[in-house]
Design a protein around this motif. Structure first.
Motif, PDB file in Angstrom:
ATOM      1  N   ILE A 159      20.438  31.896  56.490  1.00 60.82           N
ATOM      2  CA  ILE A 159      21.710  32.961  57.376  1.00 60.82           C
ATOM      3  C   ILE A 159      20.788  33.584  58.830  1.00 60.82           C
ATOM      4  O   ILE A 159      19.378  33.377  58.799  1.00 60.82           O
ATOM      5  N   HIS A 160      21.784  33.064  59.663  1.00 63.69           N
ATOM      6  CA  HIS A 160      20.910  33.813  61.102  1.00 63.69           C
ATOM      7  C   HIS A 160      20.190  35.605  61.204  1.00 63.69           C
ATOM      8  O   HIS A 160      21.613  36.039  60.671  1.00 63.69           O
ATOM      9  N   THR A 177      16.727  43.917  55.008  1.00 56.43           N
ATOM     10  CA  THR A 177      17.227  42.370  54.347  1.00 56.43           C
ATOM     11  C   THR A 177      16.727  41.378  55.325  1.00 56.43           C
ATOM     12  O   THR A 177      16.707  40.422  55.015  1.00 56.43           O
ATOM     13  N   LEU A 178      15.931  41.956  56.923  1.00 56.16           N
ATOM     14  CA  LEU A 178      15.558  40.504  57.276  1.00 56.16           C
ATOM     15  C   LEU A 178      13.828  40.044  56.673  1.00 56.16           C
ATOM     16  O   LEU A 178      13.997  39.402  56.577  1.00 56.16           O
ATOM     17  N   LEU A 215      14.385  32.157  54.661  1.00 55.23           N
ATOM     18  CA  LEU A 215      16.146  31.647  54.576  1.00 55.23           C
ATOM     19  C   LEU A 215      16.049  32.102  55.450  1.00 55.23           C
ATOM     20  O   LEU A 215      17.489  32.514  56.163  1.00 55.23           O
ATOM     21  N   LEU A 216      15.694  32.304  56.353  1.00 60.61           N
ATOM     22  CA  LEU A 216      15.754  33.121  57.545  1.00 60.61           C
ATOM     23  C   LEU A 216      16.027  32.342  58.989  1.00 60.61           C
ATOM     24  O   LEU A 216      15.199  31.734  58.950  1.00 60.61           O
ATOM     25  N   VAL A 217      17.264  32.310  59.700  1.00 57.18           N
ATOM     26  CA  VAL A 217      16.948  31.818  61.059  1.00 57.18           C
ATOM     27  C   VAL A 217      16.794  32.828  62.092  1.00 57.18           C
ATOM     28  O   VAL A 217      18.124  33.468  62.382  1.00 57.18           O
ATOM     29  N   ASP A 218      15.847  32.820  63.107  1.00 63.24           N
ATOM     30  CA  ASP A 218      15.968  33.921  63.854  1.00 63.24           C
ATOM     31  C   ASP A 218      15.917  33.729  65.086  1.00 63.24           C
ATOM     32  O   ASP A 218      15.816  33.042  66.032  1.00 63.24           O
ATOM     33  N   ASP A 219      17.676  34.286  65.004  1.00 68.97           N
ATOM     34  CA  ASP A 219      18.170  34.179  66.745  1.00 68.97           C
ATOM     35  C   ASP A 219      18.420  35.023  67.603  1.00 68.97           C
ATOM     36  O   ASP A 219      19.057  35.316  68.672  1.00 68.97           O
TER      37      ASP A 219
END
Length: 483
Positions: A138-139, A156-157, A165-169
């Motif tokens: 998830i972004h 949540t982040l 599961l985090l895509v830090d954009d």
């Protein structure tokens, strides 16, 4: 439509028959059909029927997100309340079960409340339901949209990052500021400025190498350069390669902070562009540096300090006392850890200071307040609030100063100013006592020659004779506030 005409009651659409007898004019399988409860019960009673087993959140397995992503054909509008209720009421997937295990462990270690834990669990279900690619990472930009539909973003982040599961954009605030203040500039000039910003924010491994600067530094440079860049663009300049030394000298403000911001910004800008061979010359090379103007420290209102020192809020009272007695900076106060205070002494870097009696009293009151309010918090910082208690981050720079209506820098200057007058201008003492440089100490010593600017500063009657590390001279407003 052909598909609806050929569809038999109680059965799904036969897309093969539709293809043989007509044209497929809509996308298939975009909507889920919810059968009545009677139909669900009848299907469950059918012999030999095997439904997919529910996911056990305590099962011992490792979830692996998919490596591909399905780009959306078009953006759907935000879901309504009915869709959100359906999304959070459905069964958990393997991804949600994995996140739930991480959430329970994280919440237990950081002392999260049951309410916060449930909010994050609901937010994860919302994200899972709105995914274009199920079970993909998830972004962060998608998580930041959660507050608009009733979710929580920051916590949540943390869980998604802990679950890998985090895509830090996320985009730095300085990049948004840059885009807003450079809008409308010529394309070539904008390209050159973008190269400079990338080097400032991310650094450069290309020769000449350069370390990344703090985003606030780039922010100040943009603040000073933006009006001048727009003025050059209005005169017909399409590239910074057309800017001469005379152009820079004529465009700089006559005086003030904006002149320093613009001058430092153009030095940085043209140094980077010259190194990247995007300009022929550096027009700022050899230009004299304008000295930064310094202000004269002035004392604060005694009544305001006394009121803040006796504030009913334990955090405000302790923060004011730390700065008023020991002249800590706002950044030092925010960065204090619980272990920095031991045996009545405060450790700041390589300095160890004995805490004044009024500070110890307010420290004990604040620690009792913290233990009662957030007993399970694992945050190592001394000052915490509602937002930082379930995390490990320090408070913002405005806490608790916004409620106190006093700025830590002004209060720190007031304390040092009192000391320099109480000791008759002993520069060495205030350097050792407050960790100042000689240049900074001379700024306060210069006020001895300006009696008009230091009206109201009086010598305090405190404890001296115990050496440099002793308790500092007490401010006049401390009298009567020893407790």
């Amino acid at each position: 439509m052909e598909g609806q005409r050929l569809k038999e009651p109680g059965r799904p659409i036969d897309f093969g028959a539709v293809a043989r007898n007509g044209q497929q004019l809509y996308l298939a399988n975009l909507h889920k059909t919810y059968a009545p409860q009677s139909v669900v019960a009848r299907r469950a009673a059918q012999p030999g029927r095997q439904d997919m087993p529910a996911v056990d959140s305590g099962a011992n397995y490792t979830f692996t997100p998919v490596r591909w992503r399905q780009p959306p054909l078009f953006r759907m509008p935000k879901p309504d309340k009915v869709a959100l209720k359906r999304a959070t009421a459905g069964p958990d997937s393997q991804m949600l079960a994995h996140c739930d295990r991480v959430l329970r462990d994280h919440a237990a270690r950081h002392g999260w409340s049951k309410k916060l834990t449930n909010e994050v669990k609901r937010s994860l279900k919302l994200l899972r339901a709105m995914q274009d690619t199920p079970d993909a990472k998830i972004h962060a930009s998608e998580v930041l949209e959660l507050p608009k539909i009733g979710g929580t973003a920051v916590s949540t982040l943390e869980i998604l990052a802990a679950a890998d599961l985090l895509v830090d954009d996320r985009t730095l605030a300085v990049r948004h500021y840059f885009a807003r203040h450079t809008a409308g500039l010529p394309p070539k000039m904008l390209e050159q400025l973008q190269v400079w910003l990338d080097v400032m924010v991310e650094g450069s491994r290309q020769a000449p190498r350069r370390r990344a600067r703090h985003p606030q530094t780039a922010h100040l440079h943009i603040l000073g350069m933006a009006p001048i860049l727009k003025a050059w663009a209005d005169t017909g300049k399409d590239s910074l390669a057309e800017v001469s030394r005379r152009d820079v000298a004529d465009a700089l403000p006559a005086r003030g902070a904006h002149r320093n911001f613009a001058e430092q910004g153009f030095r940085s800008l043209f140094t980077v562009l010259k190194a990247r061979k995007m300009v022929f010359i550096n027009p700022t090379r050899g230009m004299p540096v304008t000295p930064v103007g310094s202000t004269v420290p002035v004392p604060l209102d005694t009544a305001a300090i006394r009121s803040a020192l006796n504030s009913p809020d334990p955090a405000i009272a302790l923060a004011i006392a730390l700065v008023a007695f020991h002249a800590l900076s706002g950044q030092q106060v925010a960065g204090l850890h619980l272990l920095d205070v031991q045996d009545g002494r405060l450790t700041i870097g390589e300095r160890s200071l004995p805490l004044a009696g009024p500070v110890l009293t307010r420290l004990a009151a604040y620690l009792d307040h913290r233990a009662r309010t957030w007993p399970a918090s694992a945050n190592p910082h001394l000052f915490i609030n509602r937002k930082t208690a379930p995390r490990l981050t320090p408070p913002s720079r405005n806490f608790p100063w916004k409620k106190a209506e006093l700025k830590p820098q002004a209060l720190r200057e007031d304390r040092i100013l009192q000391e320099i007058h109480a000791t008759g201008g002993d520069i060495r003492r205030i350097c050792d006592l407050f960790g100042l440089s000689m240049e900074a100490a001379h700024r306060y010593a210069a006020t001895l020659e300006r009696p008009a600017s230091t009206e109201g500063v009086k010598k305090g009657s405190g404890t001296h004779g115990l050496g440099v590390a002793s308790l500092p001279t007490l401010h006049p407003w401390v009298q009567g506030n020893q407790g």
